[in-house]
Design an enzyme around this catalytic site. Structure first.
Site, PDB file in Angstrom:
ATOM      1  N   HIS A 224       0.798  -1.224   0.000  1.00  0.00           N
ATOM      2  CA  HIS A 224       0.000   0.000   0.000  1.00  0.00           C
ATOM      3  C   HIS A 224       0.832   1.276   0.000  1.00  0.00           C
ATOM      4  O   HIS A 224       0.297   2.363  -0.203  1.00  0.00           O
ATOM      5  CB  HIS A 224      -0.938   0.027   1.215  1.00  0.00           C
ATOM      6  CG  HIS A 224      -0.236   0.334   2.503  1.00  0.00           C
ATOM      7  ND1 HIS A 224       0.486  -0.605   3.193  1.00  0.00           N
ATOM      8  CD2 HIS A 224      -0.147   1.486   3.221  1.00  0.00           C
ATOM      9  CE1 HIS A 224       0.994  -0.057   4.279  1.00  0.00           C
ATOM     10  NE2 HIS A 224       0.629   1.205   4.326  1.00  0.00           N
ATOM     11  N   ARG A 225       2.145   1.185   0.203  1.00  0.00           N
ATOM     12  CA  ARG A 225       2.964   2.391   0.269  1.00  0.00           C
ATOM     13  C   ARG A 225       2.934   3.133  -1.073  1.00  0.00           C
ATOM     14  O   ARG A 225       3.069   2.508  -2.140  1.00  0.00           O
ATOM     15  CB  ARG A 225       4.409   2.043   0.601  1.00  0.00           C
ATOM     16  CG  ARG A 225       4.596   1.410   1.965  1.00  0.00           C
ATOM     17  CD  ARG A 225       4.537   2.434   3.064  1.00  0.00           C
ATOM     18  NE  ARG A 225       4.586   1.792   4.373  1.00  0.00           N
ATOM     19  CZ  ARG A 225       4.431   2.440   5.515  1.00  0.00           C
ATOM     20  NH1 ARG A 225       4.212   3.742   5.516  1.00  0.00           N
ATOM     21  NH2 ARG A 225       4.476   1.792   6.667  1.00  0.00           N
TER      22      ARG A 225
END
Length: 387
Positions: A224-225
């Site tokens: 998700h970064r």
């Protein structure tokens, strides 16, 4: 039903605890319980900023972890980092004033953490920061900015690992303000491990058959970064590498909504559909805990999951070049692989060949961190909110 700003009872609490996103929920649950038991004279209220605004997922976490319903939900929702931080500040200020709180407690490093800490400090109220002192030394990560600034304006700083104290002292934080208490996320993990949902209840039988998924014969993947998912070239390289990894071991990919949106936007979904990868929706805490507990390994860019895998003794391959949780590498089961194809596959092969790092449980990751916090906060409040 969560209350709105206009429904706060004036002067309703001494300590206002803040959550904003799902990683916060696992941290606040044991703290609220410990304060209720060990500081019963304190009137404690919970405020949810609504930074993560999926109502179904929020309720799944609150119900599963036994978190009391927030007195208020600011319902901030999404936006850029600047927009979200500013909107939390705008909505939090009247809520804080109306509550009559004498101090604010924030956890972790999300935008809500910094926003609410700033408002409280500007209103002259003490700030308590749980999970202070963690540093990746990578200021390209928005969370690093949140961590540094929150610590600078906090009055009580609770650390989860010994190295965090050194970071804070180097930054000029007074030694008497720092308290090494351990990791509250591990409190939650230990309390709920026996309730974890078996992976067979989460993964459909046809998907288990298609990918040959069996206990201790799969990898869990989370991404998700922004550095991994917002750039189409970087995301493509990662997905192609993970495709190769899935030839070695089936992968259960829990898709963050933003990650799914980026994969669809960049038209990369076909890469996943022809691989030995099972796509799963965002999961509740107990479902995710069950997946990790029975996994051969975990591939992730999440900070919290690095800690949880160390506590579980499950090998972790971190798909980032830096980590703010170095103890998971120094003492735990975590390997910092970065995003290079060769390094990721080498880390996967090492786990499949000889089991990877065994690691050990860090000090005070014993399920009692929240109790230590409650004792310090109680004594501090009885001393007039002075260190």
């Amino acid at each position: 039903m969560m209350n709105t700003v206009n429904e706060i009872t004036p002067g309703s609490c001494d300590l206002l605890c803040v959550v904003g996103a799902r990683p916060n929920f696992m941290k606040i649950a044991p703290i609220m319980a410990a304060l209720a038991e060990h500081a019963p004279r304190m009137r404690v209220s919970l405020l949810h900023t609504g930074q993560h605004y999926d109502a179904v997922m929020n309720h799944q976490y609150f119900d599963a972890l036994g978190i009391p319903a927030p007195s208020i939900n600011l319902e901030v929702g999404s936006g850029s980092h600047a927009q979200q931080t500013a909107e939390v500040m705008r909505r939090f200020e009247p809520a804080l004033d109306a509550s009559g709180a004498r101090a604010a407690l924030v956890v972790g490093d999300v935008n809500s953490t910094l926003a609410c800490a700033l408002v409280a400090a500007k209103r002259g109220l003490p700030v308590i920061h749980v999970e202070a002192g963690l540093r990746s030394f990578d200021r390209a990560m928005p969370e690093e900015i949140n961590r540094i600034l929150t610590d600078r304006i906090s009055d009580l700083l609770f650390t989860s690992e010994r190295g965090a104290r050194d970071n804070l002292l180097k930054e000029g934080i007074p030694e008497q303000a720092i308290h090494f208490v351990g990791n509250v996320m591990i409190d939650t993990l230990r309390q709920n491990l026996g309730r974890a949902v078996p992976f067979r209840q989460t993964v459909a039988p046809e998907e288990r058959a298609r990918c040959d998924v069996a206990e201790n014969n799969y990898a869990v993947l989370t991404l998700h970064r922004p550095s991994n998912v917002d750039d189409p070239a970087a995301l493509r390289r990662l997905l192609e590498t993970l495709n190769e990894a899935s030839e070695r071991i089936p992968i259960l990919f829990t898709l963050h909504p933003r990650t799914r949106a980026m994969i669809e936007k960049f038209e990369l979904m076909p890469l996943l559909k022809r691989a030995r990868i099972v796509l799963l929706p965002p999961l509740g805490y107990l479902e995710m805990l069950g997946l990790m507990k029975d996994a051969r390994m975990v591939l992730t860019d999440s900070g919290g999951i690095q800690e949880e895998t160390t506590a579980l003794g499950i090998p972790c391959v971190t798909l980032r070049d830096s980590t703010e949780r170095p103890i998971t590498v120094e003492e735990g089961t975590n390997v910092l692989a970065g995003t290079d194809r060769i390094d990721i596959l080498r880390a996967v092969d090492a786990i499949l060949s000889y089991g990877g790092k065994t690691g050990r449980i860090p000090q005070y990751w014993d399920g009692a961190a929240a109790v230590r916090i409650a004792h310090v906060v109680r004594d501090w409040a009885e001393n007039g909110y002075k260190a």
